[in-house]
Design a protein around this motif. Sequence first.
Motif, PDB file in Angstrom:
ATOM      1  N   ASP A   1      33.897   5.445 -72.511  1.00  0.00           N
ATOM      2  CA  ASP A   1      32.363   4.616 -73.374  1.00  0.00           C
ATOM      3  C   ASP A   1      31.774   5.508 -74.941  1.00  0.00           C
ATOM      4  OD1 ASP A   1      31.750   3.154 -71.585  1.00  0.00           O
ATOM      5  OD2 ASP A   1      31.789   4.588 -70.291  1.00  0.00           O
ATOM      6  N   ASP A  16      36.176   1.881 -74.179  1.00  0.00           N
ATOM      7  CA  ASP A  16      34.908   1.366 -74.805  1.00  0.00           C
ATOM      8  C   ASP A  16      35.510   3.137 -75.364  1.00  0.00           C
ATOM      9  OD1 ASP A  16      34.199  -0.571 -74.288  1.00  0.00           O
ATOM     10  OD2 ASP A  16      32.366  -0.435 -73.039  1.00  0.00           O
ATOM     11  N   ASN A  74      34.892  -2.335 -72.161  1.00  0.00           N
ATOM     12  CA  ASN A  74      34.400  -3.819 -71.991  1.00  0.00           C
ATOM     13  C   ASN A  74      34.662  -4.281 -73.862  1.00  0.00           C
ATOM     14  OD1 ASN A  74      32.956  -2.172 -71.313  1.00  0.00           O
ATOM     15  ND2 ASN A  74      30.821  -3.827 -71.877  1.00  0.00           N
ATOM     16  N   HIS A 109      37.737   1.183 -65.609  1.00  0.00           N
ATOM     17  CA  HIS A 109      36.576   1.444 -66.675  1.00  0.00           C
ATOM     18  C   HIS A 109      35.032   1.222 -65.750  1.00  0.00           C
ATOM     19  CE1 HIS A 109      34.157   1.638 -69.575  1.00  0.00           C
ATOM     20  NE2 HIS A 109      33.569  -0.149 -70.311  1.00  0.00           N
ATOM     21  N   HIS A 154      31.643   3.587 -67.942  1.00  0.00           N
ATOM     22  CA  HIS A 154      30.834   2.052 -67.839  1.00  0.00           C
ATOM     23  C   HIS A 154      29.673   2.411 -67.976  1.00  0.00           C
ATOM     24  CE1 HIS A 154      30.443  -2.064 -69.226  1.00  0.00           C
ATOM     25  NE2 HIS A 154      29.988  -2.078 -67.683  1.00  0.00           N
TER      26      HIS A 154
HETATM   27 MN   LIG Z   1      31.999  -0.243 -70.860  1.00  0.00          MN
END
Ligand SMILES: [Mn+2]
Length: 265
Positions: A22, A55, A97, A132, A212
């Motif tokens: 992230d 991410d 994502n 994730h 995440h």
């Molecule tokens: Mn994420």
Amino acid sequence: MPGCFAKLTAPPTWRRLAFVSDLHLGPEAPATTAGFLRWLAAQALAADALFILGDLFEAWIGDDLLDTGPPDAHHQVCAALAAYAAGGHAVHVMHGNRDFLLQQGFAQRCNAALLPDPCVLDLREQRIVLTHGDALCLSDVPYLQWRALCRGTDWQARFLAQPLQARIEQARALREQSRASQSRMNTWSDADPSEAARWLQAADSNWMIHGHTHRPREHWELGQLRQVLSDWDLDAPPGGAAHRAQVLWLHAGSTTLAVERRPVV
Ligand SMILES: [Mn+2]
């Protein structure tokens, strides 16, 4: 619940492993991107293996962006990862994502390996589930529907067939949609502890590392450890709670395994 867990066996030469997620790097996060490049060139040199659990980038619209346009943060991060890997550090990258469209072109450019989500890392005597974390957020039903769609080969082939500019605009619209739906919810959806416990049981493991949720902490439940990684945001105002960047380190001795969270400075 995943159908199977891919397995990665840590070679005995791996003594120090670094886990991040992230980071949301990109042209819109110059301080965070600069912080990651500094970290990679200094503290990260102590790691035998670097795991980026999703991410890494705020957005990724196709590996071909590395071959076009003026060099930007994406090119810089890839070049830095390639140099880092060339120095003998193993680099593993999992989809998040935001950057689920990272493919082999990116991996080859960075000398990195794409890591399936989820997977089990065999480290000495331990089996550690790496994910994730977005697939654990069961309460966000619309997101899970979107996830099933955009992780499919059909959707990806159609998206990637569009010209770069059309993809840039579509990705921007998707991010705005996602921000709008987040602001409609009272709280960001969190990982479902029961689902995480089921994954661990299915993987014959009692240790999970994921990101995440941007809620870094250790969860100890019924003999299972779930470590949630920190997000990185060095573009947030200094002194505020959002201004943070952190790495989870595993130090693996022949008979010992130590865990440490270290801030990036
Ligand atoms: Mn994420």
